[in-house]
Motif scaffolding. Sequence first.
Motif, PDB file in Angstrom:
ATOM      1  N   LEU A  26      -9.868   5.440  -8.941  1.00 43.21           N
ATOM      2  CA  LEU A  26      -9.376   5.289 -10.127  1.00 43.21           C
ATOM      3  C   LEU A  26     -10.161   4.313 -11.131  1.00 43.21           C
ATOM      4  N   PRO A  27      -9.846   4.742 -12.577  1.00 44.52           N
ATOM      5  CA  PRO A  27     -10.472   3.770 -13.337  1.00 44.52           C
ATOM      6  C   PRO A  27      -9.995   2.293 -13.129  1.00 44.52           C
ATOM      7  N   PRO A  28     -10.559   1.173 -13.334  1.00 48.13           N
ATOM      8  CA  PRO A  28     -10.411   0.134 -13.056  1.00 48.13           C
ATOM      9  C   PRO A  28      -9.120  -0.550 -13.577  1.00 48.13           C
ATOM     10  N   ALA A  29      -8.815  -0.061 -14.860  1.00 55.18           N
ATOM     11  CA  ALA A  29      -7.479  -0.299 -15.446  1.00 55.18           C
ATOM     12  C   ALA A  29      -6.236   0.140 -14.724  1.00 55.18           C
ATOM     13  N   GLU A  30      -6.173   1.368 -14.153  1.00 54.39           N
ATOM     14  CA  GLU A  30      -5.290   2.044 -13.678  1.00 54.39           C
ATOM     15  C   GLU A  30      -5.223   1.369 -12.275  1.00 54.39           C
ATOM     16  N   ALA A  31      -6.053   1.119 -11.547  1.00 57.54           N
ATOM     17  CA  ALA A  31      -6.102   0.534 -10.111  1.00 57.54           C
ATOM     18  C   ALA A  31      -5.604  -1.014 -10.396  1.00 57.54           C
ATOM     19  N   GLU A  32      -5.615  -1.819 -11.469  1.00 60.15           N
ATOM     20  CA  GLU A  32      -5.370  -2.976 -11.663  1.00 60.15           C
ATOM     21  C   GLU A  32      -3.650  -2.841 -12.087  1.00 60.15           C
ATOM     22  N   ARG A  33      -3.260  -1.779 -12.804  1.00 61.77           N
ATOM     23  CA  ARG A  33      -2.049  -1.561 -12.828  1.00 61.77           C
ATOM     24  C   ARG A  33      -1.207  -1.347 -11.658  1.00 61.77           C
ATOM     25  N   LEU A  34      -1.822  -0.508 -11.056  1.00 63.22           N
ATOM     26  CA  LEU A  34      -1.006  -0.255  -9.656  1.00 63.22           C
ATOM     27  C   LEU A  34      -0.766  -1.216  -8.856  1.00 63.22           C
ATOM     28  N   HIS A  63       3.099  -3.181  -8.026  1.00 65.66           N
ATOM     29  CA  HIS A  63       3.261  -3.114  -6.537  1.00 65.66           C
ATOM     30  C   HIS A  63       3.049  -4.305  -5.790  1.00 65.66           C
ATOM     31  N   PRO A  64       3.269  -5.473  -5.913  1.00 66.57           N
ATOM     32  CA  PRO A  64       2.638  -6.557  -5.325  1.00 66.57           C
ATOM     33  C   PRO A  64       3.345  -6.539  -3.760  1.00 66.57           C
ATOM     34  N   GLY A  65       2.608  -7.543  -2.964  1.00 64.38           N
ATOM     35  CA  GLY A  65       2.878  -7.750  -1.768  1.00 64.38           C
ATOM     36  C   GLY A  65       1.785  -8.449  -1.084  1.00 64.38           C
ATOM     37  N   ARG A  66       1.858  -8.749  -0.015  1.00 63.80           N
ATOM     38  CA  ARG A  66       0.798  -9.198   0.865  1.00 63.80           C
ATOM     39  C   ARG A  66      -0.171  -8.198   1.128  1.00 63.80           C
ATOM     40  N   LEU A  67      -1.326  -8.504   1.363  1.00 67.87           N
ATOM     41  CA  LEU A  67      -2.618  -7.443   1.622  1.00 67.87           C
ATOM     42  C   LEU A  67      -2.260  -6.883   2.916  1.00 67.87           C
ATOM     43  N   PRO A  92       0.734  -1.175  -0.019  1.00 69.19           N
ATOM     44  CA  PRO A  92      -0.005   0.222   0.107  1.00 69.19           C
ATOM     45  C   PRO A  92       0.829   1.249  -0.009  1.00 69.19           C
ATOM     46  N   TYR A  93       1.976   1.210   0.659  1.00 72.36           N
ATOM     47  CA  TYR A  93       2.865   2.340   0.759  1.00 72.36           C
ATOM     48  C   TYR A  93       3.298   2.802  -0.819  1.00 72.36           C
ATOM     49  N   ARG A  94       3.761   1.805  -1.524  1.00 70.89           N
ATOM     50  CA  ARG A  94       4.557   1.912  -2.849  1.00 70.89           C
ATOM     51  C   ARG A  94       2.996   2.471  -3.795  1.00 70.89           C
ATOM     52  N   VAL A  95       1.800   1.946  -3.377  1.00 71.93           N
ATOM     53  CA  VAL A  95       0.792   2.311  -4.395  1.00 71.93           C
ATOM     54  C   VAL A  95       0.508   3.662  -4.197  1.00 71.93           C
ATOM     55  N   GLU A 142      -9.080  -4.856  -3.546  1.00 72.73           N
ATOM     56  CA  GLU A 142      -8.191  -4.687  -4.445  1.00 72.73           C
ATOM     57  C   GLU A 142      -8.846  -5.332  -5.951  1.00 72.73           C
ATOM     58  N   PRO A 143      -8.467  -4.935  -7.151  1.00 68.44           N
ATOM     59  CA  PRO A 143      -8.840  -5.778  -8.176  1.00 68.44           C
ATOM     60  C   PRO A 143      -8.281  -6.898  -8.003  1.00 68.44           C
TER      61      PRO A 143
END
Length: 251
Positions: A82-90, A94-98, A3-6, A36-37
Amino acid sequence: MNPYRVLAAVAADWGRLGPYLRSVTEGTEVTADAGEPGDAGDATGAPNGLSSALRSLRSMERHAPGRTAAAGATARFVLALLPPAEAERLVATHPGRLAGTLENETSADGTPAEETYAGFTAADLAFLLLDDNPMVGPLLGPVRERLLSYPMLDDWAAEAHARTPGLIRLRGESGARGVDRIPSFQFGDAATPWPVVVAVNGLLDAARDPWGAADWWLSANGYLGVAPAELLGSGQDGQLVGTARYLVEGE
């Protein structure tokens, strides 16, 4: 997700993504009922809107219990706007545990890992969205901190000059809220600003760009040989006005 990096990545791409979040500070709040998406979870545990979530996150010390959970809830608010595509891209970038489990992923000194993106932080997003403060990121963030390190009026004097025209007011961070700080170089004493300061601030359009005006006053000037603020009270008001006018009219 991390979440920090998002949140930091949104700050880094503010020119493009910022308009999607602007409605939040203009009176329209959303609830974080979207996970999250691709994730079945949600952030319904955060009852307030994005502005409140950002203020709360900003007020927390780095090692405060629950800080990562708060970052996760804030990130979910952002993603929902954010638009769904932008949210999914972020989320994919920037993966990681929830949020809520990332607190276990810390560096040796206890600082959460990977809290920055391209030199931006989650705090930069708060400056941009809550304070309308553009002094963020790896280039302007240090300038902001340098300017805020100069002497400022105390709270009593700042309140007394809340409506005094022609002054530079810098938005700084104070806990969960941004506060206006008034550089004290603008005053011959605590009660009266230098007339030349008011005149030069008008030339520099300090009301529109207070940070640029403060930087002019407090940085070494090649023409004057010193920072302009150092010449206040020295009888060189005409030179100060002329130098500022040359800067503006010469552009």
